[in-house]
Design a protein around this motif. Structure first.
Motif, PDB file in Angstrom:
ATOM      1  N   LEU B 150       0.822  -1.218   0.000  1.00 39.74           N
ATOM      2  CA  LEU B 150       0.000   0.000   0.000  1.00 39.74           C
ATOM      3  C   LEU B 150       0.848   1.256   0.000  1.00 39.74           C
ATOM      4  CD1 LEU B 150      -3.063  -0.778   2.283  1.00 39.74           C
ATOM      5  CD2 LEU B 150      -3.003  -0.240  -0.173  1.00 39.74           C
ATOM      6  N   VAL B 151       1.794   1.317   0.939  1.00 43.35           N
ATOM      7  CA  VAL B 151       2.685   2.470   1.022  1.00 43.35           C
ATOM      8  C   VAL B 151       3.503   2.578  -0.264  1.00 43.35           C
ATOM      9  CG1 VAL B 151       4.650   3.472   2.245  1.00 43.35           C
ATOM     10  CG2 VAL B 151       2.824   2.339   3.529  1.00 43.35           C
ATOM     11  N   TRP B 152       4.009   1.446  -0.695  1.00 39.85           N
ATOM     12  CA  TRP B 152       4.837   1.419  -1.901  1.00 39.85           C
ATOM     13  C   TRP B 152       4.062   1.997  -3.085  1.00 39.85           C
ATOM     14  CZ3 TRP B 152       4.860  -0.502  -6.835  1.00 39.85           C
ATOM     15  CH2 TRP B 152       6.107  -0.532  -7.488  1.00 39.85           C
ATOM     16  N   ARG B 153       2.811   1.553  -3.209  1.00 42.35           N
ATOM     17  CA  ARG B 153       2.004   2.014  -4.345  1.00 42.35           C
ATOM     18  C   ARG B 153       1.744   3.514  -4.249  1.00 42.35           C
ATOM     19  NH1 ARG B 153      -2.838  -1.904  -5.109  1.00 42.35           N
ATOM     20  NH2 ARG B 153      -1.212  -3.491  -4.967  1.00 42.35           N
ATOM     21  N   ARG B 154       1.542   3.964  -3.014  1.00 40.62           N
ATOM     22  CA  ARG B 154       1.284   5.394  -2.848  1.00 40.62           C
ATOM     23  C   ARG B 154       2.515   6.204  -3.263  1.00 40.62           C
ATOM     24  NH1 ARG B 154      -1.174   6.413   2.744  1.00 40.62           N
ATOM     25  NH2 ARG B 154      -2.650   4.852   1.963  1.00 40.62           N
ATOM     26  N   ILE B 155       3.681   5.746  -2.836  1.00 40.95           N
ATOM     27  CA  ILE B 155       4.917   6.440  -3.232  1.00 40.95           C
ATOM     28  C   ILE B 155       5.036   6.488  -4.762  1.00 40.95           C
ATOM     29  CG2 ILE B 155       7.442   6.302  -3.238  1.00 40.95           C
ATOM     30  CD1 ILE B 155       7.304   5.064  -0.481  1.00 40.95           C
ATOM     31  N   HIS B 156       4.702   5.379  -5.370  1.00 42.58           N
ATOM     32  CA  HIS B 156       4.932   5.300  -6.813  1.00 42.58           C
ATOM     33  C   HIS B 156       3.895   6.053  -7.636  1.00 42.58           C
ATOM     34  CE1 HIS B 156       8.480   2.609  -7.329  1.00 42.58           C
ATOM     35  NE2 HIS B 156       8.357   2.715  -6.024  1.00 42.58           N
ATOM     36  N   LYS B 157       2.894   6.595  -6.940  1.00 43.02           N
ATOM     37  CA  LYS B 157       1.967   7.507  -7.637  1.00 43.02           C
ATOM     38  C   LYS B 157       2.657   8.824  -7.974  1.00 43.02           C
ATOM     39  CE  LYS B 157      -2.328   5.657  -7.542  1.00 43.02           C
ATOM     40  NZ  LYS B 157      -2.828   4.820  -6.482  1.00 43.02           N
ATOM     41  N   LEU B 158       3.823   9.058  -7.346  1.00 44.12           N
ATOM     42  CA  LEU B 158       4.588  10.274  -7.663  1.00 44.12           C
ATOM     43  C   LEU B 158       4.969  10.323  -9.132  1.00 44.12           C
ATOM     44  CD1 LEU B 158       7.058  10.606  -4.642  1.00 44.12           C
ATOM     45  CD2 LEU B 158       5.156  12.113  -5.236  1.00 44.12           C
ATOM     46  N   THR B 159       4.923   9.189  -9.758  1.00 39.87           N
ATOM     47  CA  THR B 159       5.259   9.155 -11.174  1.00 39.87           C
ATOM     48  C   THR B 159       4.323  10.058 -11.987  1.00 39.87           C
ATOM     49  OG1 THR B 159       5.762   7.644 -12.972  1.00 39.87           O
ATOM     50  CG2 THR B 159       3.805   7.154 -11.715  1.00 39.87           C
ATOM     51  N   TYR B 160       3.061  10.200 -11.545  1.00 37.84           N
ATOM     52  CA  TYR B 160       2.113  11.021 -12.313  1.00 37.84           C
ATOM     53  C   TYR B 160       2.523  12.501 -12.356  1.00 37.84           C
ATOM     54  CZ  TYR B 160      -0.804   6.813 -11.777  1.00 37.84           C
ATOM     55  OH  TYR B 160      -1.274   5.538 -11.776  1.00 37.84           O
ATOM     56  N   PRO B 161       2.688  13.125 -11.177  1.00 39.05           N
ATOM     57  CA  PRO B 161       3.135  14.533 -11.256  1.00 39.05           C
ATOM     58  C   PRO B 161       4.511  14.666 -11.916  1.00 39.05           C
ATOM     59  CG  PRO B 161       3.172  13.733  -8.972  1.00 39.05           C
ATOM     60  CD  PRO B 161       2.431  12.711  -9.778  1.00 39.05           C
ATOM     61  N   ALA B 162       5.387  13.702 -11.692  1.00 39.88           N
ATOM     62  CA  ALA B 162       6.731  13.805 -12.262  1.00 39.88           C
ATOM     63  C   ALA B 162       6.669  13.824 -13.788  1.00 39.88           C
ATOM     64  CB  ALA B 162       7.597  12.647 -11.772  1.00 39.88           C
ATOM     65  N   ILE B 163       5.886  12.925 -14.364  1.00 44.88           N
ATOM     66  CA  ILE B 163       5.807  12.870 -15.828  1.00 44.88           C
ATOM     67  C   ILE B 163       5.169  14.138 -16.382  1.00 44.88           C
ATOM     68  CG2 ILE B 163       4.781  11.663 -17.776  1.00 44.88           C
ATOM     69  CD1 ILE B 163       5.079   9.085 -16.291  1.00 44.88           C
ATOM     70  N   LEU B 164       4.143  14.600 -15.692  1.00 48.13           N
ATOM     71  CA  LEU B 164       3.486  15.827 -16.137  1.00 48.13           C
ATOM     72  C   LEU B 164       4.476  17.000 -16.119  1.00 48.13           C
ATOM     73  CD1 LEU B 164       0.653  16.330 -17.126  1.00 48.13           C
ATOM     74  CD2 LEU B 164      -0.007  17.012 -14.815  1.00 48.13           C
ATOM     75  N   LEU B 165       5.251  17.097 -15.044  1.00 48.04           N
ATOM     76  CA  LEU B 165       6.256  18.157 -14.958  1.00 48.04           C
ATOM     77  C   LEU B 165       7.285  18.016 -16.082  1.00 48.04           C
ATOM     78  CD1 LEU B 165       6.907  18.348 -11.091  1.00 48.04           C
ATOM     79  CD2 LEU B 165       5.751  20.039 -12.522  1.00 48.04           C
ATOM     80  N   GLY B 166       7.652  16.773 -16.365  1.00 46.75           N
ATOM     81  CA  GLY B 166       8.629  16.544 -17.429  1.00 46.75           C
ATOM     82  C   GLY B 166       8.115  17.031 -18.771  1.00 46.75           C
TER      83      GLY B 166
END
Lengths: 267, 215
Positions: B150-166
């Protein structure tokens, strides 16, 4: 004369010209696409013969001039100039050309004229960037008349004694060495003398980033990047950055043109 | 039901195709590009060319990681096995992109700091890089076990804002309106938006085995 001074000055400052290959393989010429290699790849299709330039506005002898007639009898000389792109890269180019002032004298500038406007050719069939409309075309640029008449300002027709490569703006282009490269409009088909400041392409696109003057100035940054330093192309993967010079190193020659002007305001 | 068969066939085939060659090909490609720059085959401005190539490959690989989930949801083709390798390789390209910019392009620590603070498009590019660091660090089974899924998946949701910023970083740095950066931004927004479509509850006559609703 100022022209040979400029050439000698360049030598004295130890300017190492870029190779013709470098100069003709890294270009901004959006008519052919936005990539640096696009002009080299696509410019071959541009038709440059015959070539004529329409001279109009406040001139005594308006008309459509065949290129050869416009240059007939004028001295084509070599000028080794620094070329500084607004994107913070630079080259040193041995141009061949005539002083714009001599051409202006030929067409007879009327007394009320204060600016010169230029226009680049548009050949949609031969220009993929034009077909895609990456920016509005035709590309337009302009200078104040005193800038246009300055002895450093060239209409260039060649590089290294060779005819101007198409990707560099054949058959004739402007070279204003103390301004960012985009002011030095390529493949000119119209020269207009006017009493009002002409519109210019990049200024129209983004006035905050590209001013009418666009003099090279290490102290006034582009809103998105620093203009304090530049990298001369051709130095490979470990090329050092060098400090950008005020007016691209032509301060002694041109600073007087802007005396009393706030260069931060008039960027 | 030809499409289901096709999906099943792909899913079956991928069991025999390991993920590790993605790392190998990625690093090989990275080194090859560097060699091209070193030997003068990336044009007269290789620093800028490397910066662009590494940055673009980062974005392309990140887009690939974003495709995995919708692909499974809408076609039942599951390539989830490759997502970690794609993501970690994307991060390696991003690291290379950052290093070329910092070491070869700017060449001074004070300049790096000033650029990150003063230039919004660099600020957000750097933010994307920072956001992806914890993801790269925890992209291993041990971390999943330690953090719990659960925690792991939550951390890996950071990929969404990161890609958008990229993607915004790419759009923001160009002059004029070339179509390429806008195409990436559009594709990324679409791939993120697709995740907002609520999963329809079963209702299908014959739900294929293992087609769990996913986000």
């Amino acid at each position: 004369t100022a022209l040979s001074m400029a050439g000698r000055g360049a030598m004295a400052q130890g300017l190492e010209p870029n190779t013709l290959e470098q100069i003709s393989s890294y270009n901004n010429f959006y008519e052919f696409g936005t990539g640096k290699e696009d002009p080299m790849r696509h410019a071959d299709a541009m038709q440059i013969e015959p070539w004529s330039i329409t001279v109009d506005g406040m001139v005594d002898n308006p008309g459509e001039y065949a290129l050869a007639d416009l240059l007939d009898g004028l001295d084509i000389e070599e000028r080794i100039y620094r070329f500084r792109c607004v994107e913070a890269w630079s080259m040193v180019v041995p141009w061949n050309g005539v002083e714009l002032a001599d051409v202006l004298d030929r067409v007879g500038v009327q007394s009320g004229a204060r600016f010169v406007a230029f226009e680049t050719v548009v050949q949609p069939d031969n220009m993929p960037g034009v077909r895609r409309g990456v920016i509005p075309f035709p590309y337009i640029e302009g200078l104040r008349l005193d800038e246009a008449r300055h002895p450093l300002t060239l209409l260039a027709t060649g590089i290294y004694g060779e005819p101007m490569p198409k990707q560099n703006g054949a058959p004739i282009r402007l070279v204003v060495p103390w301004k960012y490269g985009f002011k030095s409009i390529k493949s000119i088909v119209r020269i207009t003398l006017t009493d009002t400041m002409p519109e210019t392409t990049w200024n129209n696109l983004n006035a905050r980033e590209y001013g009418f003057y666009s003099n090279v100035n290490p102290e006034v940054d582009h809103p998105r990047w620093s203009q304090a330093t530049e990298r001369q192309i051709g130095g490979g993967l470990f090329a050092r950055r060098q400090d950008t010079l005020m007016f691209n190193g032509y301060e002694d020659e041109v600073a007087a043109l802007y005396e009393g002007m706030d260069l931060r305001e008039n960027y | 039901m030809a499409s289901v068969t096709l999906a099943q066939r792909i899913n079956r085939a991928q069991r025999h195709v390991p993920a590790w060659p993605i790392y190998l090909i990625g690093l090989g490609w990275m080194g090859w590009l560097f060699w091209l720059g070193l030997s003068g085959q990336l044009g007269p401005e290789p620093i800028n060319a490397l910066e662009r190539d590494y940055g673009l490959l980062t974005l392309q690989l990140l887009v690939a990681t974003l495709v995995v989930t919708p692909l499974r949801r809408f076609t039942n083709v599951s390539l989830i096995k490759y997502r970690r390798a794609l993501g970690v390789t994307a991060f390696l390209f991003l690291l290379a992109h950052f290093l070329v910019w910092a070491v070869l392009d700017l060449q001074s620590l004070s300049r790096i700091g000033a650029e990150i603070v003063k230039r919004p498009y660099i600020t957000i590019g750097f933010a994307a890089f920072v956001l992806l660091i914890p993801l790269a660090v925890t992209s291993n089974n041990l971390s999943i076990r330690k953090l719990g899924p659960l925690v792991w998946r939550r951390i890996h949701k950071l990929t969404y804002p990161a890609i958008l910023l990229g993607a915004v970083h790419f759009v923001w740095l160009v002059k004029g309106y070339p179509w390429e950066p806008f195409l990436y931004l559009g594709a990324i927004i679409a791939l993120l938006a697709v995740r907002l479509i609520p999963a329809r509850r079963p209702a299908r006559a014959n739900p294929p085995a293992g087609a769990a609703p996913s986000r």
